[in-house]
Design a protein around this motif. Sequence first.
Motif, PDB file in Angstrom:
ATOM      1  N   SER A   1      19.999  67.408 -37.001  1.00 11.25           N
ATOM      2  CA  SER A   1      18.975  67.181 -38.021  1.00 11.25           C
ATOM      3  C   SER A   1      19.512  67.671 -39.350  1.00 11.25           C
ATOM      4  CB  SER A   1      17.666  67.894 -37.671  1.00 11.25           C
ATOM      5  OG  SER A   1      17.838  69.303 -37.658  1.00 11.25           O
ATOM      6  N   ASN A   2      19.230  66.922 -40.394  1.00  8.66           N
ATOM      7  CA  ASN A   2      19.615  67.280 -41.761  1.00  8.66           C
ATOM      8  C   ASN A   2      18.343  67.514 -42.554  1.00  8.66           C
ATOM      9  OD1 ASN A   2      21.984  65.238 -40.796  1.00  8.66           O
ATOM     10  ND2 ASN A   2      22.762  66.884 -42.108  1.00  8.66           N
ATOM     11  N   ASN A   3      18.187  68.744 -43.048  1.00 10.44           N
ATOM     12  CA  ASN A   3      16.902  69.187 -43.568  1.00 10.44           C
ATOM     13  C   ASN A   3      17.063  69.831 -44.939  1.00 10.44           C
ATOM     14  OD1 ASN A   3      15.985  68.781 -40.695  1.00 10.44           O
ATOM     15  ND2 ASN A   3      17.308  70.576 -40.404  1.00 10.44           N
TER      16      ASN A   3
ATOM     17  N   GLY B   1      12.156  67.923 -42.162  1.00 10.58           N
ATOM     18  CA  GLY B   1      13.063  67.547 -41.096  1.00 10.58           C
ATOM     19  C   GLY B   1      13.430  66.070 -41.084  1.00 10.58           C
ATOM     20  N   ASN B   2      14.695  65.796 -40.760  1.00  8.01           N
ATOM     21  CA  ASN B   2      15.185  64.419 -40.668  1.00  8.01           C
ATOM     22  C   ASN B   2      16.206  64.341 -39.541  1.00  8.01           C
ATOM     23  OD1 ASN B   2      15.675  61.697 -41.307  1.00  8.01           O
ATOM     24  ND2 ASN B   2      17.407  62.273 -42.605  1.00  8.01           N
ATOM     25  N   GLN B   3      15.853  63.706 -38.418  1.00  6.36           N
ATOM     26  CA  GLN B   3      16.735  63.605 -37.254  1.00  6.36           C
ATOM     27  C   GLN B   3      17.737  62.472 -37.474  1.00  6.36           C
ATOM     28  OE1 GLN B   3      16.278  65.786 -34.670  1.00  6.36           O
ATOM     29  NE2 GLN B   3      18.109  65.060 -33.586  1.00  6.36           N
ATOM     30  N   THR B   4      19.037  62.853 -37.523  1.00  3.57           N
ATOM     31  CA  THR B   4      20.085  61.862 -37.779  1.00  3.57           C
ATOM     32  C   THR B   4      20.882  61.517 -36.525  1.00  3.57           C
ATOM     33  OG1 THR B   4      21.490  63.678 -38.547  1.00  3.57           O
ATOM     34  CG2 THR B   4      20.297  62.431 -40.224  1.00  3.57           C
ATOM     35  N   ILE B   5      20.911  62.388 -35.513  1.00  2.80           N
ATOM     36  CA  ILE B   5      21.509  62.089 -34.198  1.00  2.80           C
ATOM     37  C   ILE B   5      20.543  62.583 -33.123  1.00  2.80           C
ATOM     38  CG2 ILE B   5      23.420  62.492 -32.603  1.00  2.80           C
ATOM     39  CD1 ILE B   5      25.258  62.899 -34.925  1.00  2.80           C
ATOM     40  N   PRO B   6      19.939  61.676 -32.350  1.00  8.04           N
ATOM     41  CA  PRO B   6      19.907  60.217 -32.550  1.00  8.04           C
ATOM     42  C   PRO B   6      19.138  59.885 -33.826  1.00  8.04           C
ATOM     43  CG  PRO B   6      18.315  60.863 -30.886  1.00  8.04           C
ATOM     44  CD  PRO B   6      19.089  62.103 -31.208  1.00  8.04           C
ATOM     45  N   PRO B   7      19.346  58.699 -34.389  1.00  2.00           N
ATOM     46  CA  PRO B   7      18.785  58.366 -35.709  1.00  2.00           C
ATOM     47  C   PRO B   7      17.289  58.039 -35.646  1.00  2.00           C
ATOM     48  CG  PRO B   7      19.989  56.499 -34.848  1.00  2.00           C
ATOM     49  CD  PRO B   7      20.214  57.616 -33.876  1.00  2.00           C
TER      50      PRO B   7
END
Length: 404
Positions: free
Chosen positions: A215-217, A262-268
């Motif tokens: 996650s990229n936050n 929060g931003n879940q990038t894997i999985p997208p």
Amino acid sequence: MTRRLLLIMVFILPMVFVSSLVAAATVKLPSGQVFDLTSKQLEMLKHRPGVAFFPYQLPDEGAKDQISPLIHIQLPKVLGAGFLVGTPENLTAGLHAVGAQLIKKKKADNDTTLKSTIQKHENGVIQSNVLLSVGYRMDDLDWNIAGDTAGENPNILSELTWSDLEIYQAKLRNVTIIRKIIYFRGALAYGWITGGENQDSDFIGDNRTQEFSRSNNNSDDGNIFDASLGIGHPFTFGNGKFRVTPLLGYSYHEQNLTISDGNQTIPPLGPFPNLDSTYETEWDGPWLGLDLVFQFNKKYTLFAEIEYHWADFYAVADWNLRSDLAHPKSFEHVADGNGIVVSTGWTCLFHRHWALNIAFDYQTWSTDHGIDRVFTAGGAVAETRLNEVNWESFTAMIGLAYHF
């Protein structure tokens, strides 16, 4: 928080103690006689018959004619500066009357007139410099844990990074030298985090392979706090222009970091709501340091400071979206660490008491292997290995210093 309050008290109390002491300095008559004069004695001397005090400049020729023949004593900054004016008889009698101590000629011969403003200031028993500065700071912090206490399965299971933390910082700093023997340096700093990024990654394979979650936050909130105390003995060279001071000290540092947006990038999977987690660190322990000061000329001073720190590291986290973990204490980190802190800059004296100060600070910290202790919602406690914690910081500050 308790340690923070204690360090603030320890920092402030020496300043209060120093300010309560009676300032003293040597003053010299044109006849060559030298007296030790305290600030209390000076106040009495100002009111003696036949003695006049001029805070800024000597009287003009007209005034001199009225009480001729006159001599004057120029007061050092530690006594507030200014001039005492009177006949030689009145000034000498006044000095004796208020109890000023006459220094023997052998000692007086060694008390030469110093050339620079800083050197004149050093005639005093107590010198003090208080600096209030503001600036911009950029921090990075990361940590990772293993899958078990042996550091395996995998060797890196989870890794958190906070990068490009933008911090606006205010700092109060004091340097006090007592009788040219005891050198005291203390500093308090507080900063507001206004921007930054966070990444949370989990792996199945060793060496950060087979990443199955990322996650990229955001990390645009929180604060930092720093406190440091040091004591040493100054050594001067080159007629007082160069000063070297070995120091022994203690410091305490906090970083209260946040994770949000929060931003879940894997999985997208994209953005997810209500992320509001925290990670709060403490680094504290003794340090050894060296302060270097070079009086380039009457106006400019260059300085550098270097410190090596031993630290006890402790951190506590609240992962607010993890229902399987306890709250507000989801897990904690414990480890031993060390750090290097370097500061350099220059000071420009633009007034008798005031100076402009510009400084640049760099610090790098890391820990050895430690403990990652997890607290579950059901009350169980589990441990794995904390591999490392790394912290790096750059700061640029500008401020005003007051010399007294």
